[in-house]
Design an enzyme around this catalytic site. Sequence first.
Site, PDB file in Angstrom:
ATOM      1  N   THR A  36      40.942  37.301  35.292  1.00  0.00           N
ATOM      2  CA  THR A  36      41.988  37.202  36.271  1.00  0.00           C
ATOM      3  C   THR A  36      43.358  37.229  35.575  1.00  0.00           C
ATOM      4  O   THR A  36      43.485  36.831  34.428  1.00  0.00           O
ATOM      5  CB  THR A  36      41.791  35.858  36.999  1.00  0.00           C
ATOM      6  OG1 THR A  36      40.445  35.865  37.430  1.00  0.00           O
ATOM      7  CG2 THR A  36      42.742  35.695  38.135  1.00  0.00           C
ATOM      8  N   GLY A  76      41.807  31.614  35.493  1.00  0.00           N
ATOM      9  CA  GLY A  76      41.104  30.457  34.923  1.00  0.00           C
ATOM     10  C   GLY A  76      39.880  30.042  35.712  1.00  0.00           C
ATOM     11  O   GLY A  76      39.446  28.896  35.601  1.00  0.00           O
ATOM     12  N   GLY A  77      39.343  30.961  36.532  1.00  0.00           N
ATOM     13  CA  GLY A  77      38.112  30.662  37.261  1.00  0.00           C
ATOM     14  C   GLY A  77      38.278  29.433  38.128  1.00  0.00           C
ATOM     15  O   GLY A  77      39.315  29.235  38.774  1.00  0.00           O
ATOM     16  N   ASP A 114      30.835  35.542  41.818  1.00  0.00           N
ATOM     17  CA  ASP A 114      31.542  34.468  42.535  1.00  0.00           C
ATOM     18  C   ASP A 114      30.779  34.028  43.782  1.00  0.00           C
ATOM     19  O   ASP A 114      31.078  32.993  44.376  1.00  0.00           O
ATOM     20  CB  ASP A 114      32.962  34.908  42.924  1.00  0.00           C
ATOM     21  CG  ASP A 114      33.960  34.679  41.785  1.00  0.00           C
ATOM     22  OD1 ASP A 114      33.593  34.016  40.807  1.00  0.00           O
ATOM     23  OD2 ASP A 114      35.095  35.171  41.891  1.00  0.00           O
ATOM     24  N   THR A 162      41.995  40.234  39.802  1.00  0.00           N
ATOM     25  CA  THR A 162      40.969  39.946  38.809  1.00  0.00           C
ATOM     26  C   THR A 162      39.843  40.967  38.823  1.00  0.00           C
ATOM     27  O   THR A 162      39.634  41.657  39.836  1.00  0.00           O
ATOM     28  CB  THR A 162      40.370  38.544  39.099  1.00  0.00           C
ATOM     29  OG1 THR A 162      39.419  38.220  38.094  1.00  0.00           O
ATOM     30  CG2 THR A 162      39.678  38.474  40.439  1.00  0.00           C
ATOM     31  N   ARG A 195      40.520  41.110  48.230  1.00  0.00           N
ATOM     32  CA  ARG A 195      39.343  40.628  47.509  1.00  0.00           C
ATOM     33  C   ARG A 195      38.223  41.679  47.626  1.00  0.00           C
ATOM     34  O   ARG A 195      38.081  42.326  48.658  1.00  0.00           O
ATOM     35  CB  ARG A 195      38.905  39.322  48.179  1.00  0.00           C
ATOM     36  CG  ARG A 195      37.734  38.620  47.554  1.00  0.00           C
ATOM     37  CD  ARG A 195      38.107  37.968  46.278  1.00  0.00           C
ATOM     38  NE  ARG A 195      37.076  37.022  45.843  1.00  0.00           N
ATOM     39  CZ  ARG A 195      36.948  36.612  44.595  1.00  0.00           C
ATOM     40  NH1 ARG A 195      37.752  37.053  43.651  1.00  0.00           N
ATOM     41  NH2 ARG A 195      36.024  35.737  44.271  1.00  0.00           N
ATOM     42  N   SER A 204      36.782  32.719  46.336  1.00  0.00           N
ATOM     43  CA  SER A 204      37.630  32.774  45.149  1.00  0.00           C
ATOM     44  C   SER A 204      38.320  31.435  44.928  1.00  0.00           C
ATOM     45  O   SER A 204      38.455  30.635  45.856  1.00  0.00           O
ATOM     46  CB  SER A 204      38.693  33.857  45.354  1.00  0.00           C
ATOM     47  OG  SER A 204      39.639  33.810  44.314  1.00  0.00           O
ATOM     48  N   SER A 205      38.766  31.206  43.706  1.00  0.00           N
ATOM     49  CA  SER A 205      39.597  30.030  43.419  1.00  0.00           C
ATOM     50  C   SER A 205      41.049  30.417  43.187  1.00  0.00           C
ATOM     51  O   SER A 205      41.875  29.556  42.872  1.00  0.00           O
ATOM     52  CB  SER A 205      39.082  29.309  42.166  1.00  0.00           C
ATOM     53  OG  SER A 205      37.758  28.868  42.376  1.00  0.00           O
ATOM     54  N   ASN A 252      37.174  39.370  37.572  1.00  0.00           N
ATOM     55  CA  ASN A 252      36.386  38.154  37.341  1.00  0.00           C
ATOM     56  C   ASN A 252      36.346  37.816  35.859  1.00  0.00           C
ATOM     57  O   ASN A 252      37.321  37.362  35.312  1.00  0.00           O
ATOM     58  CB  ASN A 252      35.003  38.235  37.980  1.00  0.00           C
ATOM     59  CG  ASN A 252      34.368  36.844  38.086  1.00  0.00           C
ATOM     60  OD1 ASN A 252      35.078  35.849  38.077  1.00  0.00           O
ATOM     61  ND2 ASN A 252      33.064  36.760  38.190  1.00  0.00           N
TER      62      ASN A 252
END
Length: 551
Positions: free
Chosen positions: A364, A456-457, A406, A382, A90, A435-436, A384
């Site tokens: 992403t 997909g955020g 984020d 990603t 990340r 992050s998701s 983002n």
Amino acid sequence: MRVLFPLLLVCGIVWAREPVRFRHGMVVAQEQHAAGVGAAVLKSGGNAVDAAVAVALALAVTHPTAGNLGGGGFLLLRTAQGQATFFDFREQAPLAATHDMYLGPDGKPTRDSIEGWRAAGVPGTVRGLELAHSKYGSRDWAELVAPAIKLAAEGYEISYGQARSMAGSKLLAKFPESRRIFQRDGVFIEPGERLYQPELATTLRRIAAGGAKGFYEGETARILAAEMRAHGGLITEEDLKLYRAVERKPLMGGYKGYGVITAPPPSSGGLGLLQILGVLNGTGYETTGFESAQTIHWMAEAMRRYYADRSEYLGDPGFFKVPVKGLLDPRYLDRLRASIDPAHASKSAAVKPGAPRDFEPAETTHFSIVDSAGNAVALTYTINGGYGSGVTVRGLGFLLNNEMDDFAAKPGEPNMFGLVQGESNSVQPRKRPLSSMTPTILVKDGKPFLVVGAPGGSRIITGVAQVVLNMLDFGMNVQDAIDAPRLHHQWMPDTLYLERGFSPDTIALLRARGHTVEQTGSVAVVEAIRVNGAWLEGGTDGRGRGKVAGY
Ligand code: DON
């Protein structure tokens, strides 16, 4: 009808779109050249990690909306011998980042976290791929970079979907170097034209020759830092040199006899997936049938509660003690489940983050790969938003992320995905934004069962959860599980989002329960492989441009 009826009772499902099947190795990715690159690595004897490195680098060339060198992500690996590990690459806030750097003089969040040079966190992708490769790869590194170099130098034909995606990006059109690369005479490249990226090829050649050092030090680092300085960005040569990918223990859980291996913090995805499954388990939510208003109600209420917790308790574990055990403790899940009224929607304003500490002892892209030995990789990475910050670095040819968005630019105020987040995810130097992303592997009887993940955020978590539930609770094959319409609830805003395809009668029943229902675009874009005996079954998401390749 007499013949069909008993069949329906057994399967519970009316439609069936067959997944794509291969026997030995498979890549499901969001772009065809990159999927092909991965399948070729597998066919020539490379393992799933080798293929993941080659696919990720190829996507950096052929899927510029999300594939990247200038972003970050997560790689989840389960080896054929059953070991599971997680590589966290990340992005990180630069050393010069500050808590309020995205607030204007009026105290309101600015667009600086979304577009331009200051939106970028220190990229992690190249270090992450190198770390995974150094531990689990079997092929020569340079050999895995080579296909990406070829695609960048020799060009590739832009598809209709890519052309449309670029033309739709206001951000990409804003920055001169991005325009120079992706446009011809002021117009974005048309379908069927070739895109050549010579500067990106040069950057990749330095990576081929020097590994991650060829990106984080030397010419690439020098140019990136100089361009940052010239444009008011924060990333320095020191930031780049200091960046490290981290190998972490994945989160482990279970659902109805399946092992679930998934992403730990700084992802909020694995915790979300496990908490949502855990709250639903035992409710009998599925007994009223797929897509019934009652089923959707239970799912939405479980989702609502997780996103409330997410807002308070999730952040970079290096900076904030995430109460992982508490958030998944069976007694805490019982408490959340008991707070759901089966007949009425809760009001998000009244649903506060729970108290898991009571139980605490202390744009992403995703691809899935399985090789012939049974090693499985789920990789989500990603920059983002689509095309990240919009900025392509002059001389280097790659787009920079806008991952700083984020973070909670202002705790309590929504970000780009409408996520309301707290102090646990505020900006701090060297911190990783929450992050998701939810790369996940399900295991049954000691063997991989499903390799899954999505872009997909904030909707990644609920998207992945629904594909898992559709397969395990509603008996769908992997393709049907992906095709089925999806819902999403993220606590704030207090809205139940439904994709197209739900019946008006169901929507009326949900409204009668008190849900504010809105129709929405895609809830994530899921790409998955199911291992079904001797067959690998690939499911791609029609919401994106997924492709299966294999042999
Ligand atoms: O890490 C995250 O949660 C986000 N940066 C993911 C962004 C994303 O999925 C956008 N693509 N649709």
